[in-house]
Design a protein around this motif. Structure first.
Motif, PDB file in Angstrom:
ATOM      1  N   GLU A  28      -2.842  -0.430   7.040  1.00 48.66           N
ATOM      2  CA  GLU A  28      -2.006  -1.325   7.373  1.00 48.66           C
ATOM      3  C   GLU A  28      -1.041  -1.887   6.288  1.00 48.66           C
ATOM      4  N   GLY A  35      -7.430   4.317  13.189  1.00 45.96           N
ATOM      5  CA  GLY A  35      -7.587   3.071  12.403  1.00 45.96           C
ATOM      6  C   GLY A  35      -9.119   2.854  12.023  1.00 45.96           C
ATOM      7  N   TRP A  60      -8.180  -1.300  13.107  1.00 42.99           N
ATOM      8  CA  TRP A  60      -6.780  -2.253  12.748  1.00 42.99           C
ATOM      9  C   TRP A  60      -7.155  -3.573  13.362  1.00 42.99           C
TER      10      TRP A  60
END
Length: 283
Positions: free
Chosen positions: A179, A227, A55
């Motif tokens: 996200e 992530g 991320w």
């Protein structure tokens, strides 16, 4: 029988144009028009690389998407395909979600497709009965495509730090899912806070897997994906009657790590005896 899910109809006027998703900018930067690979194969390679950024590495592309005009990018090289994500997949990112449900068991040379379908139907029936007949999740997050997700081995061994092929396949439809909520400056600032404070845990993603063991033995696999699209420690196996409760607990903030305490491997919760008859006690 398919898992009952809430049907959500896309609006033809609300599909984000090219440039409004982070993956669009990654695609624009790294697409190789000279590659001899089919588009689907090259797309999967790009999604794999996009997840591998984590991320933190994807903040740059999310920023580009946030800064992009609402009508999309004005100039895109004609060699860059705009249709790798369908309108449904592009639009569904804004609907919110709690998990991926992935069916991987469709039979093999020893078990017929008919028998595998019957086992899966039984699993779905028990899960939905305990869910009160309501959809467990929205239809876009249910994956039941044999051609893309079938695991003929029937052995879904799980390892921390690995991206299972069926998880990668799901993210090929929704590469920005991890996200999806980052749509404005405040939320990007929140991610920068996590970037500057690595001890703070970032969000992870729940994947529920209907593999052979889940369908035949009644021990449904729950895993958290970080992530990077990789499995976190502490996967759970739970009885079918406990699936809906576990999903609701996860939505309310009770991550698997709170129960597994980061133990390696798969933890069997309330699966003694015949898991089909078991259910965790009310807390």
């Amino acid at each position: 029988m398919s898992l009952k899910a809430t049907e959500v109809q896309p609006s033809p006027t609300r599909t984000p144009p090219f440039g409004r998703l982070g993956f669009d900018h990654n695609l624009k930067e790294y697409w190789d028009p000279a590659s001899v690979k089919p588009h689907d194969e090259q797309k999967k390679d790009l999604v794999r690389g996009y997840l591998a950024l984590g991320w933190r590495g994807r903040i740059h592309f999310r920023q580009l998407a946030t800064d992009c005009p609402r009508e999309g990018l004005a100039e895109v090289p004609p060699s860059v395909p705009h249709d790798l994500l369908s309108p449904l997949h592009r639009q569904a990112l804004s609907w919110g979600a709690s998990l991926f449900w992935i069916r991987t068991w469709f039979g093999n040379e020893d078990v017929s497709r008919e028998d595998a379908d019957s086992a899966y139907a039984r699993l779905c029936g028990v899960v939905m009965k305990e869910a009160g007949g309501r959809g467990l999740t929205d239809r876009p997050w249910v994956f039941e495509d044999e051609g893309r997700f079938a695991d003929r081995s029937g052995e879904s061994e799980t390892y921390t730090g690995v991206t299972p092929p069926y998880v990668l396949e799901a993210f090929c439809d929704y590469p920005d899912r991890l996200e999806a909520g980052l749509v404005n400056e405040k939320e990007l600032e929140d991610m920068r806070y996590f970037d500057e404070n690595p001890e703070e845990p970032a969000e992870c993603w729940l994947v529920v897997v209907a593999d052979r063991e889940a369908c035949e033995e009644g021990t449904v696999l729950f895993m958290e994906i970080d992530g990077f699209g990789e499995m976190l420690p502490g996967r759970l196996r739970v009885p079918p009657r406990d699936v809906a409760t576990r999903v609701n607990c996860y939505i309310n903030g009770q991550h698997l790590s709170l129960e597994t305490e980061g133990e390696e491997g798969e933890i069997y919760a309330w699966c003694d005896g015949d898991p089909w008859d078991h259910q965790a006690p009310e807390s």
